[in-house]
Design a protein around this motif. Structure first.
Motif, PDB file in Angstrom:
ATOM      1  N   ARG A   2       0.722  -1.101  -0.045  1.00 36.18           N
ATOM      2  CA  ARG A   2       0.207   0.144   0.062  1.00 36.18           C
ATOM      3  C   ARG A   2       0.899   1.182  -0.118  1.00 36.18           C
ATOM      4  O   ARG A   2       0.979   2.059   0.988  1.00 36.18           O
ATOM      5  N   ALA A   4       2.313   4.750  -2.640  1.00 36.75           N
ATOM      6  CA  ALA A   4       2.113   5.559  -3.751  1.00 36.75           C
ATOM      7  C   ALA A   4       2.912   6.666  -3.608  1.00 36.75           C
ATOM      8  O   ALA A   4       3.456   7.151  -2.683  1.00 36.75           O
ATOM      9  N   LYS A  80      -4.792   6.619  -3.594  1.00 39.33           N
ATOM     10  CA  LYS A  80      -3.818   5.891  -4.540  1.00 39.33           C
ATOM     11  C   LYS A  80      -3.487   4.496  -3.727  1.00 39.33           C
ATOM     12  O   LYS A  80      -3.651   3.635  -4.099  1.00 39.33           O
ATOM     13  N   GLY A  83      -6.044   2.106  -2.830  1.00 41.46           N
ATOM     14  CA  GLY A  83      -6.545   1.247  -3.707  1.00 41.46           C
ATOM     15  C   GLY A  83      -8.114   1.258  -3.665  1.00 41.46           C
ATOM     16  O   GLY A  83      -8.989   1.960  -3.335  1.00 41.46           O
ATOM     17  N   ASP A  84      -8.641  -0.186  -3.407  1.00 41.76           N
ATOM     18  CA  ASP A  84     -10.066  -0.418  -3.423  1.00 41.76           C
ATOM     19  C   ASP A  84     -10.585  -0.389  -1.956  1.00 41.76           C
ATOM     20  O   ASP A  84     -11.860  -0.748  -1.710  1.00 41.76           O
ATOM     21  N   LYS A  85      -9.690  -0.375  -1.196  1.00 38.59           N
ATOM     22  CA  LYS A  85      -9.920  -0.114   0.391  1.00 38.59           C
ATOM     23  C   LYS A  85     -10.425  -1.334   0.920  1.00 38.59           C
ATOM     24  O   LYS A  85     -11.127  -1.392   2.091  1.00 38.59           O
TER      25      LYS A  85
END
Length: 195
Positions: A2, A4, A80, A83-85
């Motif tokens: 995770r 960015a 970012k 992502g989809d969390k």
């Protein structure tokens, strides 16, 4: 992973941000604004998010563009990296005492950006930074991270502590909200199935 990296370049600022949501709180700040560097150091340290910020801005005009654009870039980086969390806790809050100051931050990593700001300062500046820019930074961060953010200082008479308690409370709430919940690691925390 995770992580960015965001680069934001305008006619007013040139900003690079790198984050790792699963870091240790390592930090490297070079914004040109000493007090903002100090606040971002606190954000990294207490969220356990590794944060690096390099910024060049039109500081000869004032600090507004640089502070706001750093909030934008850091918010974009968090969004970012999430992502989809999937698996995050999503909701969190922190009551942060700092000597005679008490500030609460509540966050919902909802994808619906919103800021409620109930923080008052008795001086125009902390260090060289205009106190009105703290709201601008939080607004930019919330809008670009896609989070609902409520920030309220209940009391306090030291302006340095008021600002710092807001950043530290954000750090603690953000840390809890983006943490992976082992009981729901494979699920998105919404009945809609998406955030």
């Amino acid at each position: 992973m995770r992580k960015a990296e965001i680069t934001r370049k305008t006619s007013e600022t040139d900003i690079s941000v790198a984050i790792d949501l699963d870091g240790t709180g390592a930090h490297s700040m070079a914004t040109g604004i000493g007090f903002l560097d100090h606040m971002l150091d606190q954000l990294a340290k207490h969220s356990l998010i590794d944060i690096s910020v390099k910024a060049k801005g039109d500081l000869q005009i004032d600090f507004h563009h640089t502070a706001e654009d750093i909030g934008i870039a850091l918010g974009e980086a968090v969004k970012k990296a999430l992502g989809d969390k999937k698996g995050i806790r999503r909701y969190a809050s922190s009551d942060l005492p700092m000597d005679g100051t008490l500030t609460r931050v509540a966050i919902d990593v909802s994808g619906r950006p919103f800021l409620v700001w109930k923080v008052e300062f008795s001086r125009d500046k902390v260090g060289e930074m205009d106190t009105e820019l703290f709201r601008e930074w939080f607004q930019a961060f919330a809008m670009n991270a896609g989070v609902t953010l409520h920030v309220e200082t209940f009391y306090g008479d030291n302006n340095h502590h008021i600002a710092e308690s807001a950043f530290k409370a954000l750090a603690r709430a953000l840390r809890d909200a983006v943490e992976i919940d082992p009981r729901a690691a494979d699920r998105i925390p919404s009945t809609k199935g998406t955030l």
